[in-house]
Write a protein that holds these residues in place. Structure first.
Motif, PDB file in Angstrom:
ATOM      1  N   ARG A 257       0.820  -1.202   0.000  1.00 49.65           N
ATOM      2  CA  ARG A 257       0.000   0.000   0.000  1.00 49.65           C
ATOM      3  C   ARG A 257       0.859   1.259   0.000  1.00 49.65           C
ATOM      4  N   ALA A 258       1.928   1.248   0.796  1.00 49.35           N
ATOM      5  CA  ALA A 258       2.831   2.401   0.816  1.00 49.35           C
ATOM      6  C   ALA A 258       3.472   2.619  -0.551  1.00 49.35           C
ATOM      7  N   LEU A 259       3.860   1.518  -1.208  1.00 47.24           N
ATOM      8  CA  LEU A 259       4.445   1.627  -2.543  1.00 47.24           C
ATOM      9  C   LEU A 259       3.418   2.159  -3.533  1.00 47.24           C
ATOM     10  N   CYS A 260       2.177   1.686  -3.438  1.00 50.86           N
ATOM     11  CA  CYS A 260       1.119   2.149  -4.339  1.00 50.86           C
ATOM     12  C   CYS A 260       0.857   3.639  -4.159  1.00 50.86           C
ATOM     13  N   VAL A 261       0.805   4.090  -2.911  1.00 55.41           N
ATOM     14  CA  VAL A 261       0.590   5.519  -2.636  1.00 55.41           C
ATOM     15  C   VAL A 261       1.736   6.357  -3.201  1.00 55.41           C
ATOM     16  N   ALA A 262       2.973   5.873  -3.033  1.00 59.77           N
ATOM     17  CA  ALA A 262       4.132   6.612  -3.541  1.00 59.77           C
ATOM     18  C   ALA A 262       4.119   6.693  -5.065  1.00 59.77           C
TER      19      ALA A 262
ATOM     20  N   ILE B 162       8.919  -7.880  -2.050  1.00 60.36           N
ATOM     21  CA  ILE B 162       8.341  -6.538  -1.976  1.00 60.36           C
ATOM     22  C   ILE B 162       9.445  -5.486  -1.863  1.00 60.36           C
ATOM     23  N   ASP B 163      10.468  -5.768  -1.077  1.00 57.66           N
ATOM     24  CA  ASP B 163      11.597  -4.834  -0.968  1.00 57.66           C
ATOM     25  C   ASP B 163      12.296  -4.670  -2.315  1.00 57.66           C
ATOM     26  N   ARG B 164      12.487  -5.788  -3.013  1.00 56.94           N
ATOM     27  CA  ARG B 164      13.141  -5.698  -4.323  1.00 56.94           C
ATOM     28  C   ARG B 164      12.272  -4.943  -5.317  1.00 56.94           C
ATOM     29  N   LEU B 165      10.953  -5.174  -5.257  1.00 63.41           N
ATOM     30  CA  LEU B 165      10.048  -4.435  -6.136  1.00 63.41           C
ATOM     31  C   LEU B 165      10.109  -2.940  -5.843  1.00 63.41           C
ATOM     32  N   ALA B 166      10.114  -2.565  -4.575  1.00 58.05           N
ATOM     33  CA  ALA B 166      10.197  -1.145  -4.209  1.00 58.05           C
ATOM     34  C   ALA B 166      11.512  -0.537  -4.673  1.00 58.05           C
ATOM     35  N   ARG B 167      12.609  -1.314  -4.535  1.00 62.23           N
ATOM     36  CA  ARG B 167      13.911  -0.800  -4.960  1.00 62.23           C
ATOM     37  C   ARG B 167      13.934  -0.557  -6.470  1.00 62.23           C
ATOM     38  N   VAL B 168      13.355  -1.483  -7.232  1.00 60.49           N
ATOM     39  CA  VAL B 168      13.306  -1.313  -8.683  1.00 60.49           C
ATOM     40  C   VAL B 168      12.431  -0.116  -9.058  1.00 60.49           C
ATOM     41  N   CYS B 169      11.306   0.055  -8.350  1.00 61.86           N
ATOM     42  CA  CYS B 169      10.435   1.194  -8.627  1.00 61.86           C
ATOM     43  C   CYS B 169      11.143   2.516  -8.347  1.00 61.86           C
TER      44      CYS B 169
ATOM     45  N   LEU C 187      10.651   8.677  -6.467  1.00 67.53           N
ATOM     46  CA  LEU C 187      10.062   8.090  -5.262  1.00 67.53           C
ATOM     47  C   LEU C 187      11.017   8.221  -4.089  1.00 67.53           C
ATOM     48  N   ARG C 188      10.456   8.420  -2.914  1.00 63.67           N
ATOM     49  CA  ARG C 188      11.247   8.476  -1.684  1.00 63.67           C
ATOM     50  C   ARG C 188      10.708   7.409  -0.738  1.00 63.67           C
ATOM     51  N   LEU C 189      11.336   6.250  -0.736  1.00 63.57           N
ATOM     52  CA  LEU C 189      10.915   5.124   0.087  1.00 63.57           C
ATOM     53  C   LEU C 189      12.104   4.619   0.890  1.00 63.57           C
ATOM     54  N   ALA C 190      11.833   4.182   2.113  1.00 70.93           N
ATOM     55  CA  ALA C 190      12.873   3.580   2.953  1.00 70.93           C
ATOM     56  C   ALA C 190      13.012   2.117   2.562  1.00 70.93           C
ATOM     57  N   VAL C 191      13.916   1.837   1.641  1.00 73.54           N
ATOM     58  CA  VAL C 191      14.099   0.490   1.111  1.00 73.54           C
ATOM     59  C   VAL C 191      15.446  -0.041   1.577  1.00 73.54           C
ATOM     60  N   PRO C 192      15.508  -1.296   2.054  1.00 75.42           N
ATOM     61  CA  PRO C 192      16.811  -1.865   2.433  1.00 75.42           C
ATOM     62  C   PRO C 192      17.785  -1.824   1.269  1.00 75.42           C
ATOM     63  N   VAL C 193      19.039  -1.501   1.576  1.00 76.69           N
ATOM     64  CA  VAL C 193      20.030  -1.375   0.512  1.00 76.69           C
ATOM     65  C   VAL C 193      20.379  -2.722  -0.091  1.00 76.69           C
TER      66      VAL C 193
END
Length: 357
Positions: free
Chosen positions: A68-73, A98-105, A86-92
């Motif tokens: 949901r946070a990724l969708c909102v962003a 989900i973390d990998r998807l957010a990092r790619v986004c 995008l500004r998301l707190a994603v593990p390096v």
């Protein structure tokens, strides 16, 4: 294993299974002590279903929170015109799907925002280029039209000397217009990578000497002294002879244009480690540091007060930079107000040929 989404989901389901199994064992012990087997069985089934539903809701909540946070962003990125990444707190490093998807986004949003910014800058440069080209084309065209119309209207009343003077002026404007169109065409081809240098080892010292000699008469007529410093032991460079000749011509013409009468134009070639350094200097008024940063930009013209600079299009140095880049070299300008300007070109030395046998 537990770093992946599948592993975490399996761990949660395993915990639910163990909890339900434990409740079943407790209920089984009670079944042996009482005769309300049917009632306890129904209670057990309802309890297991309620527990499973609650566990499923908790798991679903945990798993979909980041989605949901990724969708909102992403929606905010879209609503903002794809301008701010995008500004998301994603593990390096590690993380689940989900973390990998957010990092790619996040990486994709940075790429898209960067491309849009570059496109906006290119569009601004294009508009400025069109405006400058229109101005520089209109000025000589208007002058030629004016003098030619004067010749047509007053052909019978003008003296031969006046007609000759008008034709000379129109011819100069025509030459200026042809040079501008030629520079535009050459720069467009160079920047579009339609032209590839035909690299072959040749002595750049001889080329510099020949080009300098070609400008000696023109420099003398302008009251300038052309001085060359070319040692005999300069190594060869792999380059396109025609392109480097155009490079030298543009640099010397630029130096002559910005040097007042009585000044000196210097052309020097020297070996410097694994490179050959070419210097074209002048004794003009020089430039400030903020002007040096843009001196190789298309249509950037430094106001150095010389009358000879009037009407100059400002494409020669942009062509020089592109030619040097195509040869794998570098070009820079050194200048201070009141101390003249020096353009320094560095080209790699040609590799020595292996002798046969």
């Amino acid at each position: 294993m537990f770093q992946s989404l599948y592993g975490r989901l399996a761990a949660v389901l395993m915990g639910v299974f163990v909890a339900v199994g434990g409740l079943t064992l407790l209920a089984s012990e009670r079944m042996l002590e009482t005769e309300r087997l049917l009632e306890l069985a129904s209670h057990l089934i309802l309890g297991a279903l309620a527990f499973s539903l609650l566990a499923a809701l908790i798991v679903f909540r945990l798993l979909t929170r980041r989605l949901r946070a990724l969708c909102v962003a992403i929606e905010a990125f879209r609503d903002g015109g794809f301008a701010a990444p995008l500004r998301l707190a994603v593990p390096v490093a590690a993380g689940d799907e989900i973390d990998r998807l957010a990092r790619v986004c996040v990486e994709m949003s940075e790429r898209i925002a960067g491309q849009l910014d570059a496109q906006a800058r290119a569009e601004a440069c294009r508009r400025e280029l069109l405006a400058n080209v229109s101005h520089d084309l209109r000025t000589p065209l208007a002058s030629m039209q004016g003098y030619l119309e004067t010749l047509l209207l007053k052909a019978d009343s003008l003296a031969p000397e006046e007609r000759h003077g008008y034709l000379q002026i129109a011819t100069r404007h025509c030459e200026r217009l042809g040079k501008l169109v030629g520079d535009l065409f050459e720069l467009t081809r160079l920047e579009a990578r339609e032209v590839r240098p035909n690299l072959e080892p040749f002595p750049i010292a001889e080329l510099a000497q020949d080009v300098a000699q070609k400008f000696e008469l023109q420099a003398g007529n302008a009251g300038l002294r052309l001085q060359t410093t070319i040692p005999p032991d300069v190594p060869a460079v792999p380059a396109d002879v025609g392109m480097l000749e155009r490079l030298l011509e543009n640099l010397i013409e630029n130096a002559m244009r910005h040097t007042p009468a009585g000044g000196v134009i210097g052309v020097a070639v020297a070996a410097d480690g694994e490179a050959v350094e070419l210097r074209v200097s002048d004794t003009g008024r020089g430039m400030a540091a903020e002007e040096l940063a843009h001196v190789f930009d298309r249509y950037y013209r430094v106001d150095r007060g010389e009358a000879a600079d009037a009407g100059h299009a400002g494409l020669g140095l942009a062509i020089c930079r592109r030619i040097v880049e195509l040869h794998g070299g570098s070009i820079r300008a050194e200048s201070r107000p009141g101390a003249g300007t020096c353009f320094v070109v560095r080209l790699p030395v040609a590799a020595p040929r292996l002798s046969a046998g």
